[in-house]
Design a protein around this motif. Structure first.
Motif, short mmCIF file in Angstrom:
data_model
loop_
_atom_site.label_atom_id
_atom_site.label_comp_id
_atom_site.label_asym_id
_atom_site.label_seq_id
_atom_site.Cartn_x
_atom_site.Cartn_y
_atom_site.Cartn_z
N MET A 252 -14.19 9.03 -4.50
CA MET A 252 -13.92 8.15 -3.38
C MET A 252 -14.27 6.71 -3.77
SD MET A 252 -15.60 8.28 0.44
CE MET A 252 -15.20 9.98 0.77
N ILE A 253 -13.36 5.79 -3.44
CA ILE A 253 -13.68 4.38 -3.64
C ILE A 253 -13.55 3.67 -2.29
CG2 ILE A 253 -12.99 4.25 -6.06
CD1 ILE A 253 -10.35 2.93 -5.10
N ARG A 254 -14.13 2.50 -2.20
CA ARG A 254 -14.07 1.75 -0.95
C ARG A 254 -12.68 1.14 -0.81
NH1 ARG A 254 -16.08 -3.64 0.97
NH2 ARG A 254 -15.92 -3.34 3.22
N ILE A 255 -12.12 1.21 0.40
CA ILE A 255 -10.84 0.56 0.65
C ILE A 255 -10.98 -0.40 1.83
CG2 ILE A 255 -9.41 2.42 -0.31
CD1 ILE A 255 -8.95 3.47 2.44
N VAL A 256 -10.17 -1.45 1.80
CA VAL A 256 -10.20 -2.46 2.87
C VAL A 256 -8.83 -2.45 3.54
CG1 VAL A 256 -10.51 -4.90 3.38
CG2 VAL A 256 -11.88 -3.83 1.58
N LYS A 257 -8.81 -2.20 4.86
CA LYS A 257 -7.53 -1.93 5.51
C LYS A 257 -6.81 -3.15 6.08
CE LYS A 257 -7.57 1.78 8.16
NZ LYS A 257 -8.53 2.82 8.55
N ARG B 112 0.24 1.88 0.94
CA ARG B 112 0.12 0.66 0.12
C ARG B 112 -1.36 0.33 -0.10
NH1 ARG B 112 -0.54 -3.86 2.33
NH2 ARG B 112 0.39 -3.21 4.30
N ILE B 113 -2.14 0.37 0.97
CA ILE B 113 -3.57 0.01 0.88
C ILE B 113 -4.32 1.00 -0.04
CG2 ILE B 113 -5.71 -0.04 2.23
CD1 ILE B 113 -3.77 -0.94 4.62
N GLN B 114 -3.95 2.28 0.04
CA GLN B 114 -4.65 3.32 -0.73
C GLN B 114 -3.99 3.58 -2.08
OE1 GLN B 114 -5.87 5.76 3.34
NE2 GLN B 114 -5.34 6.95 1.54
N CYS C 18 -5.13 9.88 -2.19
CA CYS C 18 -5.96 10.45 -1.13
C CYS C 18 -7.22 9.59 -1.02
CB CYS C 18 -6.33 11.90 -1.48
SG CYS C 18 -7.59 12.60 -0.39
N CYS C 19 -7.58 9.21 0.21
CA CYS C 19 -8.73 8.31 0.39
C CYS C 19 -10.04 9.00 0.05
CB CYS C 19 -8.78 7.80 1.83
SG CYS C 19 -9.17 9.12 2.99
N VAL D 156 -9.86 2.79 -14.64
CA VAL D 156 -10.87 2.35 -13.65
C VAL D 156 -10.27 1.44 -12.58
CG1 VAL D 156 -12.77 2.59 -15.30
CG2 VAL D 156 -11.62 0.37 -15.05
N ARG D 157 -8.98 1.16 -12.67
CA ARG D 157 -8.35 0.31 -11.65
C ARG D 157 -8.25 1.08 -10.33
NH1 ARG D 157 -3.22 -1.85 -15.11
NH2 ARG D 157 -4.38 -3.01 -16.68
N PRO D 158 -8.26 0.35 -9.19
CA PRO D 158 -8.24 1.05 -7.90
C PRO D 158 -6.99 1.87 -7.66
CG PRO D 158 -8.27 -1.36 -7.62
CD PRO D 158 -8.42 -1.10 -9.07
N ASP D 159 -5.89 1.58 -8.37
CA ASP D 159 -4.67 2.37 -8.16
C ASP D 159 -4.62 3.61 -9.05
OD1 ASP D 159 -4.35 0.91 -10.48
OD2 ASP D 159 -2.19 0.62 -10.21
N ALA D 160 -5.63 3.81 -9.91
CA ALA D 160 -5.62 4.96 -10.82
C ALA D 160 -6.25 6.17 -10.13
CB ALA D 160 -6.41 4.63 -12.08
N PRO D 161 -5.70 7.38 -10.36
CA PRO D 161 -6.32 8.57 -9.77
C PRO D 161 -7.75 8.76 -10.29
CG PRO D 161 -4.50 9.17 -11.24
CD PRO D 161 -4.50 7.68 -11.14
N PHE D 162 -8.62 9.22 -9.42
CA PHE D 162 -10.01 9.56 -9.78
C PHE D 162 -10.74 8.38 -10.45
CE2 PHE D 162 -7.26 13.39 -10.61
CZ PHE D 162 -7.47 13.97 -9.37
N SER D 163 -10.47 7.17 -9.95
CA SER D 163 -11.04 5.99 -10.60
C SER D 163 -12.56 5.92 -10.45
CB SER D 163 -10.39 4.71 -10.07
OG SER D 163 -10.72 4.51 -8.71
N ALA D 164 -13.11 6.52 -9.38
CA ALA D 164 -14.58 6.51 -9.23
C ALA D 164 -15.22 7.32 -10.36
CB ALA D 164 -14.98 7.09 -7.87
#
Ligand SMILES: [Zn+2]
Length: 258
Positions: A1-6, A60-62, A66-67, A237-245
């Protein structure tokens, strides 16, 4: 899980959604006993809370992930579902507990309560689970302020970085706090079904090995191998990559040579 800003809510929720929410509140006030017994039930139209504009904005935001588990389902074979962080129909404190009726019906169309989740996290695991530190503090209807609750489930679009609560041992999430441990349990984040996360970790390990093996090698082939392997690790490690956390945790434990 990573932090997202909506950001700002789609209009559908603040117009039709707000109207529906008010109607549910009137229904509840007219028949509170029926809704608390679970004999009267609300009808929540997907055409409102999961309207295309809502789905598209969340997608788009996520970054299409999956969040919760950060899986990125491949279209058109799989897709994400609009999930109510606070469950809309009913709630349960834990898997052994009875359902408590109603759920957070007044938040069914609230932007702050909506996220996109995969089938595994959302339906197979989370369902109507929403544990609180003290279940006696649960807001049972729209007359009670949810600010009095202390949820145990981490909120991906909340103020906190989930990384403060969930670490990793290899590819497996490990709870660092009560919230982290509860979140892993509710969502099944540590279950063996998350095999793609292990596949990714193995790819990252191979790439890191290449970087170390060819470090200092100035031949064209050596430079090429290192550049490609570093590219794999940087993209992971980019936010758009799966399992980035998980990828971020792995690289912070195993830093690359400068
Ligand atoms: Zn998921």
């Amino acid at each position: 899980m990573i932090r997202i800003v909506k950001g700002v809510s789609p209009r559908k929720l603040t117009t039709d959604g707000a109207t529906r929410a008010r109607a549910h509140q009137d229904e509840y006030d007219a028949d509170g006993a029926g809704f608390r017994a679970g004999t009267s039930k609300f009808s929540f139209p997907r055409s409102v809370y999961a309207h295309k504009t809502v789905r598209d904005a969340l997608e788009r935001i996520q970054h299409g992930k999956c969040c919760y588990c950060e899986a990125k389902p491949e279209k058109p074979y799989a897709h994400l579902h609009v999930d109510h962080w606070r469950p809309k129909s009913c709630t349960r404190q834990d898997r052994a507990a009875e359902e408590s009726w109603p759920g957070y019906y007044w938040l069914a169309y609230t932007w702050d309560n909506l996220l996109l989740g995969c089938h595994f996290c959302n339906s197979a695991n989370k369902g109507d689970l929403f544990p609180l530190v003290d279940p006696a503090e649960r807001a049972l209807d729209h007359h009670t302020d949810i600010a009095g609750e202390r949820p145990l489930l981490l909120k991906p679009d909340g103020p906190e970085d989930p990384a403060a609560h969930i670490g990793y041992h290899e590819e497996v999430p490990v709870g660092l706090t009560p919230e982290g441990r509860a979140t892993i349990a509710v969502l099944g984040l540590d279950r063996t079904e998350h095999a793609p996360r292990l596949d990714l970790l193995n790819r990252l390990k191979r790439s890191r090995d290449v970087v170390h093996r060819y470090h200092g090698d100035t031949s064209p082939a050596g430079l090429e191998f290192v550049a490609r392997a570093r590219g794999v690790l940087e993209r992971a490690v980019r936010p758009d990559a799966p399992f980035s956390a998980m990828a971020t945790a792995y690289l912070s434990r195993n830093p690359l040579p400068p």
